[in-house]
Enzyme design. Sequence first.
Site, PDB file in Angstrom:
ATOM      1  N   ASN A 131       0.808  -1.227   0.000  1.00 31.93           N
ATOM      2  CA  ASN A 131       0.000   0.000   0.000  1.00 31.93           C
ATOM      3  C   ASN A 131       0.842   1.280   0.000  1.00 31.93           C
ATOM      4  O   ASN A 131       0.481   2.257  -0.652  1.00 31.93           O
ATOM      5  CB  ASN A 131      -1.025  -0.012   1.140  1.00 31.93           C
ATOM      6  CG  ASN A 131      -0.441  -0.283   2.494  1.00 31.93           C
ATOM      7  OD1 ASN A 131       0.691  -0.756   2.622  1.00 31.93           O
ATOM      8  ND2 ASN A 131      -1.195   0.005   3.540  1.00 31.93           N
ATOM      9  N   GLY A 207       1.736  -5.298   7.604  1.00 35.77           N
ATOM     10  CA  GLY A 207       0.786  -6.032   6.776  1.00 35.77           C
ATOM     11  C   GLY A 207      -0.422  -6.434   7.593  1.00 35.77           C
ATOM     12  O   GLY A 207      -0.771  -5.769   8.570  1.00 35.77           O
ATOM     13  N   SER A 208      -1.023  -7.542   7.201  1.00 34.54           N
ATOM     14  CA  SER A 208      -2.278  -7.939   7.840  1.00 34.54           C
ATOM     15  C   SER A 208      -2.018  -8.536   9.228  1.00 34.54           C
ATOM     16  O   SER A 208      -0.955  -9.102   9.491  1.00 34.54           O
ATOM     17  CB  SER A 208      -2.989  -8.968   6.969  1.00 34.54           C
ATOM     18  OG  SER A 208      -2.156 -10.096   6.784  1.00 34.54           O
ATOM     19  N   THR A 209      -3.004  -8.425  10.079  1.00 34.39           N
ATOM     20  CA  THR A 209      -2.895  -8.980  11.430  1.00 34.39           C
ATOM     21  C   THR A 209      -2.719 -10.498  11.361  1.00 34.39           C
ATOM     22  O   THR A 209      -1.956 -11.088  12.134  1.00 34.39           O
ATOM     23  CB  THR A 209      -4.131  -8.577  12.261  1.00 34.39           C
ATOM     24  OG1 THR A 209      -4.086  -7.154  12.439  1.00 34.39           O
ATOM     25  CG2 THR A 209      -4.151  -9.237  13.635  1.00 34.39           C
ATOM     26  N   GLU A 210      -3.380 -11.119  10.392  1.00 30.66           N
ATOM     27  CA  GLU A 210      -3.295 -12.582  10.267  1.00 30.66           C
ATOM     28  C   GLU A 210      -1.850 -13.029   9.973  1.00 30.66           C
ATOM     29  O   GLU A 210      -1.313 -13.924  10.631  1.00 30.66           O
ATOM     30  CB  GLU A 210      -4.220 -12.998   9.135  1.00 30.66           C
ATOM     31  CG  GLU A 210      -4.460 -14.463   9.036  1.00 30.66           C
ATOM     32  CD  GLU A 210      -5.255 -14.795   7.771  1.00 30.66           C
ATOM     33  OE1 GLU A 210      -5.902 -13.892   7.207  1.00 30.66           O
ATOM     34  OE2 GLU A 210      -5.182 -15.958   7.353  1.00 30.66           O
ATOM     35  N   GLY A 212       0.811 -11.244  10.449  1.00 29.32           N
ATOM     36  CA  GLY A 212       1.625 -10.807  11.592  1.00 29.32           C
ATOM     37  C   GLY A 212       1.627 -11.833  12.712  1.00 29.32           C
ATOM     38  O   GLY A 212       2.656 -12.094  13.348  1.00 29.32           O
ATOM     39  N   GLU A 229       3.483  -3.875  12.495  1.00 27.46           N
ATOM     40  CA  GLU A 229       2.505  -2.800  12.233  1.00 27.46           C
ATOM     41  C   GLU A 229       1.377  -3.458  11.463  1.00 27.46           C
ATOM     42  O   GLU A 229       1.556  -3.829  10.302  1.00 27.46           O
ATOM     43  CB  GLU A 229       3.130  -1.694  11.374  1.00 27.46           C
ATOM     44  CG  GLU A 229       4.262  -0.951  12.028  1.00 27.46           C
ATOM     45  CD  GLU A 229       3.846  -0.157  13.237  1.00 27.46           C
ATOM     46  OE1 GLU A 229       2.634   0.086  13.428  1.00 27.46           O
ATOM     47  OE2 GLU A 229       4.740   0.217  14.015  1.00 27.46           O
ATOM     48  N   CYS A 263      -3.629   1.446   6.650  1.00 25.91           N
ATOM     49  CA  CYS A 263      -3.908   0.879   7.965  1.00 25.91           C
ATOM     50  C   CYS A 263      -4.454   1.939   8.920  1.00 25.91           C
ATOM     51  O   CYS A 263      -5.108   1.610   9.892  1.00 25.91           O
ATOM     52  CB  CYS A 263      -2.668   0.204   8.534  1.00 25.91           C
ATOM     53  SG  CYS A 263      -1.206   1.207   8.424  1.00 25.91           S
ATOM     54  N   GLU A 433       7.397   2.725  15.148  1.00 29.90           N
ATOM     55  CA  GLU A 433       8.277   3.163  14.071  1.00 29.90           C
ATOM     56  C   GLU A 433       8.364   4.684  14.131  1.00 29.90           C
ATOM     57  O   GLU A 433       7.588   5.337  14.815  1.00 29.90           O
ATOM     58  CB  GLU A 433       7.697   2.717  12.720  1.00 29.90           C
ATOM     59  CG  GLU A 433       7.530   1.208  12.676  1.00 29.90           C
ATOM     60  CD  GLU A 433       7.437   0.632  11.278  1.00 29.90           C
ATOM     61  OE1 GLU A 433       6.442   0.901  10.595  1.00 29.90           O
ATOM     62  OE2 GLU A 433       8.381  -0.092  10.879  1.00 29.90           O
TER      63      GLU A 433
HETATM   64  P1  NDP Z   1      -0.107  -9.510   3.790  1.00 30.01           P
HETATM   65  O1  NDP Z   1      -0.089  -9.317   5.244  1.00 30.01           O
HETATM   66  O2  NDP Z   1      -0.323 -10.875   3.243  1.00 30.01           O
HETATM   67  O3  NDP Z   1       1.241  -8.979   3.111  1.00 30.01           O
HETATM   68  C1  NDP Z   1       2.183  -8.106   3.691  1.00 30.01           C
HETATM   69  C2  NDP Z   1       3.608  -8.583   3.406  1.00 30.01           C
HETATM   70  O4  NDP Z   1       3.831  -9.830   4.065  1.00 30.01           O
HETATM   71  C3  NDP Z   1       3.891  -8.847   1.923  1.00 30.01           C
HETATM   72  O5  NDP Z   1       5.244  -8.520   1.652  1.00 30.01           O
HETATM   73  C4  NDP Z   1       3.681 -10.342   1.822  1.00 30.01           C
HETATM   74  O6  NDP Z   1       4.352 -10.925   0.721  1.00 30.01           O
HETATM   75  C5  NDP Z   1       4.266 -10.814   3.133  1.00 30.01           C
HETATM   76  N1  NDP Z   1       3.813 -12.127   3.573  1.00 30.01           N
HETATM   77  C6  NDP Z   1       2.675 -12.788   3.217  1.00 30.01           C
HETATM   78  N2  NDP Z   1       2.628 -14.001   3.816  1.00 30.01           N
HETATM   79  C7  NDP Z   1       3.755 -14.122   4.553  1.00 30.01           C
HETATM   80  C8  NDP Z   1       4.276 -15.162   5.392  1.00 30.01           C
HETATM   81  N3  NDP Z   1       3.637 -16.287   5.600  1.00 30.01           N
HETATM   82  N4  NDP Z   1       5.462 -14.942   6.005  1.00 30.01           N
HETATM   83  C9  NDP Z   1       6.131 -13.790   5.834  1.00 30.01           C
HETATM   84  N5  NDP Z   1       5.688 -12.781   5.027  1.00 30.01           N
HETATM   85  C10 NDP Z   1       4.498 -12.938   4.404  1.00 30.01           C
HETATM   86  O7  NDP Z   1      -1.192  -8.540   3.204  1.00 30.01           O
HETATM   87  P2  NDP Z   1      -2.037  -8.760   1.853  1.00 30.01           P
HETATM   88  O8  NDP Z   1      -1.264  -8.205   0.760  1.00 30.01           O
HETATM   89  O9  NDP Z   1      -2.472 -10.170   1.682  1.00 30.01           O
HETATM   90  O10 NDP Z   1      -3.328  -7.910   2.173  1.00 30.01           O
HETATM   91  C11 NDP Z   1      -4.420  -8.515   2.831  1.00 30.01           C
HETATM   92  C12 NDP Z   1      -5.026  -7.594   3.846  1.00 30.01           C
HETATM   93  O11 NDP Z   1      -4.044  -7.249   4.805  1.00 30.01           O
HETATM   94  C13 NDP Z   1      -5.484  -6.265   3.302  1.00 30.01           C
HETATM   95  O12 NDP Z   1      -6.732  -6.347   2.738  1.00 30.01           O
HETATM   96  C14 NDP Z   1      -5.447  -5.441   4.560  1.00 30.01           C
HETATM   97  O13 NDP Z   1      -6.617  -5.659   5.302  1.00 30.01           O
HETATM   98  C15 NDP Z   1      -4.257  -5.956   5.294  1.00 30.01           C
HETATM   99  N6  NDP Z   1      -3.035  -5.152   5.076  1.00 30.01           N
HETATM  100  C16 NDP Z   1      -2.673  -4.262   6.010  1.00 30.01           C
HETATM  101  C17 NDP Z   1      -1.582  -3.461   5.789  1.00 30.01           C
HETATM  102  C18 NDP Z   1      -1.166  -2.439   6.773  1.00 30.01           C
HETATM  103  O14 NDP Z   1      -0.595  -1.437   6.392  1.00 30.01           O
HETATM  104  N7  NDP Z   1      -1.391  -2.665   8.045  1.00 30.01           N
HETATM  105  C19 NDP Z   1      -0.793  -3.538   4.567  1.00 30.01           C
HETATM  106  C20 NDP Z   1      -1.230  -4.558   3.650  1.00 30.01           C
HETATM  107  C21 NDP Z   1      -2.321  -5.317   3.920  1.00 30.01           C
HETATM  108  P3  NDP Z   1       3.668 -11.120  -0.728  1.00 30.01           P
HETATM  109  O15 NDP Z   1       2.507 -10.202  -0.789  1.00 30.01           O
HETATM  110  O16 NDP Z   1       4.753 -10.775  -1.662  1.00 30.01           O
HETATM  111  O17 NDP Z   1       3.278 -12.559  -0.797  1.00 30.01           O
END
Ligand code: NDP
Length: 452
Positions: A131, A207-210, A212, A229, A263, A433
């Site tokens: 994002n 990234g996503s809470t899941e 994380g 985050e 976020c 951060e």
């Molecule tokens: P993710 O949490 O999947 O992705 C964030 C980062 O983590 C990407 O670089 C991704 O790699 C990486 N990643 C994915 N799976 C793993 C893993 N098992 N181990 C280590 N790293 C991993 O977000 P999504 O892109 O799937 O977005 C889904 C939802 O997450 C959004 O709809 C939003 O709700 C939330 N989100 C929140 C953000 C925030 O700023 N807090 C940012 C992005 C998403 P790759 O994508 O290259 O596979």
Amino acid sequence: MSAIEVIEPATAEVMESIPRAGAEEVDAAVAAAKAAFPAWRAVDPADRAAIMRSLADELERRSEDLSRLEARNAGKPIGDARGEIGMVVETYRYYSAAPERLLGQTIPVAGGVDMTFREPLGVVGLIVPWNFPLVIASWKCAPALAAGNTIVLKPAELTPLTALELEKIALDAGLPEGVLNVVAGPGSVCGKRLVEHPDVAKIAFTGSTEVGRGIAEGAAGTIKRVTLELGGKSANVVFADADLAAAAAAAPSAVFGNSGQDCCARSRILVEREAMDDFMTELEKAVRAMKVGDPLDEDTAMGPLISADQLETVGSFVPDDAPVAFRGEAPEGPGYWFPPTVLAPMTNDDRAAREEIFGPVACVIPFSGEEEAIRLANDTIYGLSGSVWTENGARAIRVVRALDTGVLSVNSNSSVRVSTPFGGFKQSGVGRELGPDALDHYTDVKNVYFAT
Ligand code: NDP
């Protein structure tokens, strides 16, 4: 290595094809970072500061190209992309002052003197989302470098292009080989390998809470330091005594900015019941005035969503029977377009008010009085951001102190700055951060007793 086809979200066409890294490339990057660490931590503080300033200068020199690349790849308005690259430059400049200011303490003790040092961690793994690709990377890279760590940065597969540019720019700016390494590959392979790698000392993730949650579990095996985050479902609380016109004019960009893929999106707009009608009239004007379209058009305020998957997810929050109060515009045709959409009146129990949508959908929820406002705002698993609008200063203080939220603003929706801490309460994350606090998360404290 297979290829990553990088898609331009405004056209749904491939803009570039790049090699896809796997676990082997991660291992090679970690080995390079490990080899570079002893020399990088030993660079004199003033020299490390100078290299970081030179990196900031080089990024600034190339800022228009980087802005256009980010705008196309992430589908964000060019004006926003310029603002973000400006923040990237500012972040490296801000932390270039840190190498000479990583102060320890001297502590009075019996029989001698006690002193502390702040030591770098070693190789840090930085996993960033799509994002705000380069700006979120800079929030992690800059303090990590300033503290003397070396880096393996994993951008999201959807938006790897500016991170790959950063790797080249860093070398041009004088960063030694191996200090900043970028691996572009899937999170499930490259991210996972970084998290489990025995030579990686820390993971910083956005990234996503899941995901994380999985990272925290994966990092436990090697007791890595972890900062997270994560998601948010932030409340924009508007009291009836607020400057309603100002609150309504500012509300759309706080939830529809970056197409809602933020976020910090203030996606729950809590409005005191007696102000609902006036607020909604003003909000409708502001939403309808938003220009949605080509990210490279200077007048665009909102671009497309990042991907077809994201478009489908966001659409699921606005079924045919959703209480749509009003919507803005969105182009027809190719690309992942979704119009800014306001759902009202909603309750805090509705799915759209509970889950992070990460799209341009706002829920307006009425409330009665300060107590209910606080209860509703806090009734979420998240606690990242939020705003309070009121002309009553004492109320503003009472309410912000009662909110379980990491980053707040009063009579403003702007709460992220290079020089101030950023991060979440509850399931929005761990650690901070930016500002002075980020450095704590890229150093360990060493305590030394000298007998005299
Ligand atoms: P993710 O949490 O999947 O992705 C964030 C980062 O983590 C990407 O670089 C991704 O790699 C990486 N990643 C994915 N799976 C793993 C893993 N098992 N181990 C280590 N790293 C991993 O977000 P999504 O892109 O799937 O977005 C889904 C939802 O997450 C959004 O709809 C939003 O709700 C939330 N989100 C929140 C953000 C925030 O700023 N807090 C940012 C992005 C998403 P790759 O994508 O290259 O596979």
